[in-house]
Design a protein around this motif. Structure first.
Motif, PDB file in Angstrom:
ATOM      1  N   VAL A 169       0.831  -1.210   0.000  1.00  0.00           N
ATOM      2  CA  VAL A 169       0.000   0.000   0.000  1.00  0.00           C
ATOM      3  C   VAL A 169       0.863   1.257   0.000  1.00  0.00           C
ATOM      4  N   GLN A 170       1.997   1.208   0.701  1.00  0.00           N
ATOM      5  CA  GLN A 170       2.859   2.374   0.837  1.00  0.00           C
ATOM      6  C   GLN A 170       4.281   1.902   1.084  1.00  0.00           C
ATOM      7  N   THR A 171       5.252   2.575   0.474  1.00  0.00           N
ATOM      8  CA  THR A 171       6.648   2.187   0.646  1.00  0.00           C
ATOM      9  C   THR A 171       7.522   3.300   1.211  1.00  0.00           C
ATOM     10  N   GLN A 172       7.063   4.536   1.132  1.00  0.00           N
ATOM     11  CA  GLN A 172       7.826   5.662   1.649  1.00  0.00           C
ATOM     12  C   GLN A 172       7.033   6.332   2.765  1.00  0.00           C
ATOM     13  N   PHE A 173       7.742   6.766   3.822  1.00  0.00           N
ATOM     14  CA  PHE A 173       7.083   7.350   4.978  1.00  0.00           C
ATOM     15  C   PHE A 173       7.806   8.620   5.403  1.00  0.00           C
ATOM     16  N   SER A 174       7.030   9.612   5.786  1.00  0.00           N
ATOM     17  CA  SER A 174       7.593  10.887   6.217  1.00  0.00           C
ATOM     18  C   SER A 174       8.135  10.764   7.637  1.00  0.00           C
ATOM     19  N   GLU A 175       8.903  11.777   8.027  1.00  0.00           N
ATOM     20  CA  GLU A 175       9.406  11.825   9.397  1.00  0.00           C
ATOM     21  C   GLU A 175       8.256  11.835  10.397  1.00  0.00           C
ATOM     22  N   GLU A 176       7.211  12.558  10.080  1.00  0.00           N
ATOM     23  CA  GLU A 176       6.054  12.644  10.987  1.00  0.00           C
ATOM     24  C   GLU A 176       5.375  11.280  11.136  1.00  0.00           C
ATOM     25  N   GLU A 177       5.254  10.557  10.048  1.00  0.00           N
ATOM     26  CA  GLU A 177       4.630   9.230  10.113  1.00  0.00           C
ATOM     27  C   GLU A 177       5.475   8.266  10.942  1.00  0.00           C
ATOM     28  N   MET A 178       6.783   8.321  10.768  1.00  0.00           N
ATOM     29  CA  MET A 178       7.669   7.444  11.528  1.00  0.00           C
ATOM     30  C   MET A 178       7.601   7.759  13.018  1.00  0.00           C
ATOM     31  N   MET A 179       7.671   9.053  13.352  1.00  0.00           N
ATOM     32  CA  MET A 179       7.700   9.431  14.761  1.00  0.00           C
ATOM     33  C   MET A 179       6.354   9.194  15.433  1.00  0.00           C
ATOM     34  N   ARG A 180       5.280   9.215  14.683  1.00  0.00           N
ATOM     35  CA  ARG A 180       3.969   8.881  15.245  1.00  0.00           C
ATOM     36  C   ARG A 180       3.977   7.459  15.796  1.00  0.00           C
ATOM     37  N   ILE A 181       4.577   6.531  15.050  1.00  0.00           N
ATOM     38  CA  ILE A 181       4.660   5.143  15.483  1.00  0.00           C
ATOM     39  C   ILE A 181       5.631   5.008  16.658  1.00  0.00           C
ATOM     40  N   VAL A 182       6.782   5.661  16.570  1.00  0.00           N
ATOM     41  CA  VAL A 182       7.781   5.603  17.640  1.00  0.00           C
ATOM     42  C   VAL A 182       7.204   6.110  18.950  1.00  0.00           C
ATOM     43  N   ASP A 183       6.620   7.300  18.912  1.00  0.00           N
ATOM     44  CA  ASP A 183       6.073   7.889  20.145  1.00  0.00           C
ATOM     45  C   ASP A 183       4.936   7.032  20.701  1.00  0.00           C
ATOM     46  N   GLY A 184       4.081   6.535  19.817  1.00  0.00           N
ATOM     47  CA  GLY A 184       2.975   5.701  20.266  1.00  0.00           C
ATOM     48  C   GLY A 184       3.453   4.416  20.914  1.00  0.00           C
ATOM     49  N   ALA A 185       4.513   3.809  20.340  1.00  0.00           N
ATOM     50  CA  ALA A 185       5.048   2.564  20.895  1.00  0.00           C
ATOM     51  C   ALA A 185       5.597   2.780  22.297  1.00  0.00           C
ATOM     52  N   VAL A 186       6.384   3.830  22.465  1.00  0.00           N
ATOM     53  CA  VAL A 186       6.994   4.090  23.774  1.00  0.00           C
ATOM     54  C   VAL A 186       5.937   4.481  24.802  1.00  0.00           C
ATOM     55  N   GLN A 187       5.006   5.343  24.419  1.00  0.00           N
ATOM     56  CA  GLN A 187       3.971   5.780  25.362  1.00  0.00           C
ATOM     57  C   GLN A 187       3.076   4.621  25.791  1.00  0.00           C
ATOM     58  N   THR A 188       2.711   3.769  24.830  1.00  0.00           N
ATOM     59  CA  THR A 188       1.864   2.628  25.164  1.00  0.00           C
ATOM     60  C   THR A 188       2.602   1.649  26.073  1.00  0.00           C
ATOM     61  N   PHE A 189       3.866   1.384  25.745  1.00  0.00           N
ATOM     62  CA  PHE A 189       4.672   0.456  26.550  1.00  0.00           C
ATOM     63  C   PHE A 189       4.829   0.977  27.977  1.00  0.00           C
ATOM     64  N   MET A 190       5.162   2.247  28.119  1.00  0.00           N
ATOM     65  CA  MET A 190       5.393   2.803  29.444  1.00  0.00           C
ATOM     66  C   MET A 190       4.087   2.934  30.239  1.00  0.00           C
ATOM     67  N   ALA A 191       2.972   3.149  29.544  1.00  0.00           N
ATOM     68  CA  ALA A 191       1.671   3.190  30.238  1.00  0.00           C
ATOM     69  C   ALA A 191       1.373   1.845  30.889  1.00  0.00           C
ATOM     70  N   ARG A 192       1.814   0.781  30.243  1.00  0.00           N
ATOM     71  CA  ARG A 192       1.589  -0.558  30.781  1.00  0.00           C
ATOM     72  C   ARG A 192       2.637  -0.957  31.794  1.00  0.00           C
ATOM     73  N   TYR A 193       3.892  -0.641  31.541  1.00  0.00           N
ATOM     74  CA  TYR A 193       4.978  -1.184  32.357  1.00  0.00           C
ATOM     75  C   TYR A 193       5.770  -0.146  33.154  1.00  0.00           C
ATOM     76  N   GLY A 194       5.501   1.140  32.967  1.00  0.00           N
ATOM     77  CA  GLY A 194       6.238   2.144  33.710  1.00  0.00           C
ATOM     78  C   GLY A 194       6.021   2.014  35.224  1.00  0.00           C
ATOM     79  N   ALA A 195       7.055   2.327  35.989  1.00  0.00           N
ATOM     80  CA  ALA A 195       6.946   2.209  37.444  1.00  0.00           C
ATOM     81  C   ALA A 195       5.994   3.282  37.978  1.00  0.00           C
TER      82      ALA A 195
END
Length: 204
Positions: free
Chosen positions: A178-204
């Protein structure tokens, strides 16, 4: 991951052979990648190639193993001194950059296409990728747990979940064409979401 047996790593043209094989496997896949073409692209004779790798399967395994170890050393060799929010964000970015690379996409497709006929390819893909990533990230998370920065009962499961979060949306779009190229904003949306979701579950 242990290095494959029956591979001769001595000699000045070893890296040259690996580079040529990497180029051919990415462009042609596993089945269509002939030894003749790999030798031609690498600029060596077939005899030289066979002196390092007596089987194409061993050459493929070594190419993938070498590349994934580079990723692990740069992306998942997390510094124990960094807090999780920083260390995981950097790791997520590097992981996503790798997953969206031509090499990673080609290796995934080869694994899916060939693992039924050649189970060792699937095993090499798993051991060099998910299994190695889990071990490297798990080591960091155990340190963070000891410092009281996270609360995790199952380290291996948490590491697997983090890698899956890093693949959200983007990897599905790549695999389906469907898509092969991604903007910086698209990449960072996934990065930030991954870290925030992970820390919401496992953060102290």
């Amino acid at each position: 991951m242990n290095a494959p047996a029956n591979v001769n790593r001595q000699g000045r043209k070893f890296e040259q052979v690996l580079d040529g094989a990497r180029t051919v496997f990415v462009a042609m896949g596993y089945e269509r990648a002939s030894v003749d073409e790999i030798a031609r692209v690498a600029g060596v004779s077939k005899a030289t190639l066979y002196s390092y790798f007596p089987e194409k399967r061993l050459l493929f395994n070594e190419v993938y193993r070498t590349e994934i170890l580079r990723l692990a050393d740069s992306a998942v060799a997390l510094s124990g001194a960094q807090p999780p929010e920083i260390a995981l964000r950097d790791a997520a970015r590097r992981i996503l950059e790798y997953l969206t690379s031509d090499f990673a996409i080609a290796m995934y497709r080869i694994c899916v296409a060939e693992s039924q006929r050649f189970p060792e390819i699937g095993r090499a893909f798993y051991e060099s990728g998910p299994e190695l990533g889990r071990a490297r990230l798990g080591a960091y998370l155990r340190g963070a747990l000891a410092r009281g920065e996270v609360q995790i009962d199952d380290i291996d499961l948490a590491a697997d979940q983090f890698f899956q979060l890093c693949q959200s949306t983007i990897c599905d779009r790549i695999i389906c064409g469907v898509q092969t190229q991604f903007s910086e904003e698209e990449m960072m949306r996934i990065v930030d979401g991954a870290v925030q979701t992970f820390m919401a579950r496992y953060g102290a």
